[in-house]
Motif scaffolding. Sequence first.
Motif, mmCIF file in Angstrom:
data_model
loop_
_atom_site.group_PDB
_atom_site.id
_atom_site.type_symbol
_atom_site.label_atom_id
_atom_site.label_comp_id
_atom_site.label_asym_id
_atom_site.label_seq_id
_atom_site.Cartn_x
_atom_site.Cartn_y
_atom_site.Cartn_z
ATOM 1 N N GLU A 121 -2.737 -1.507 -2.872
ATOM 2 C CA GLU A 121 -3.763 -2.227 -2.107
ATOM 3 C C GLU A 121 -4.682 -3.043 -3.012
ATOM 4 O O GLU A 121 -5.017 -4.168 -2.686
ATOM 5 C CB GLU A 121 -4.570 -1.260 -1.238
ATOM 6 C CG GLU A 121 -3.771 -0.701 -0.074
ATOM 7 C CD GLU A 121 -3.066 -1.772 0.754
ATOM 8 O OE1 GLU A 121 -3.715 -2.769 1.142
ATOM 9 O OE2 GLU A 121 -1.845 -1.629 0.983
ATOM 10 N N SER A 132 -0.479 4.143 -3.307
ATOM 11 C CA SER A 132 -0.874 3.225 -2.227
ATOM 12 C C SER A 132 -2.196 2.533 -2.562
ATOM 13 O O SER A 132 -2.362 1.349 -2.276
ATOM 14 C CB SER A 132 -0.956 3.955 -0.887
ATOM 15 O OG SER A 132 -1.871 5.018 -0.964
ATOM 16 N N SER A 133 -3.126 3.236 -3.209
ATOM 17 C CA SER A 133 -4.398 2.586 -3.559
ATOM 18 C C SER A 133 -4.189 1.506 -4.618
ATOM 19 O O SER A 133 -4.813 0.440 -4.546
ATOM 20 C CB SER A 133 -5.430 3.611 -4.023
ATOM 21 O OG SER A 133 -4.997 4.264 -5.192
#
Length: 175
Positions: free
Chosen positions: A114, A110-111
């Motif tokens: 992003e 997820s990082s």
Amino acid sequence: MAVEELLTAGWRDEQVEVMERLRDWADTSVELNQHVSAWMGLPTSDANALGHITWSAESGRPLSPAQLARRIGMTSGATSVLLRRLEQGGHITRERSTTDLRRVSLHPTSSARERTRGFMAFSGTEIAATVRSADPDELRLVAAFLERMVLAGRAANERLAAGGVDPAATHRDPA
């Protein structure tokens, strides 16, 4: 005769123009990858791989390590080392299939998603605006043409990988 003339002999001006624009887009894409590499703090090869992993996962077709290796032109061993770096850096995860434990798919964390979205928001404004403003018929025509170009390129790559061409035998010095 120059190499460019050999490649385009007998071509119409618009055919040459299309090939030049495709080359320009390929060059621009390489430069964008260098920028995302700096943005993510990754070596260019790692950023390129992460881009492939992210786009494929976002489209619902996650890549296997072998598929990634083919796309980025690396051996399976070199790809394994690259994937280990991405995994240790918190950029990707490997997920085993629940139906076939031999199958592994690659997913951005997820990082990483992003950070990639942040880069796209910052850098992709003009590209997104160009695609969004294009006429749907124009997009379908371009997509169909590019698909045929990809298939032609894949056929050439398969022939070359199978040893279908001896560069020393086909290259002639025009002098």
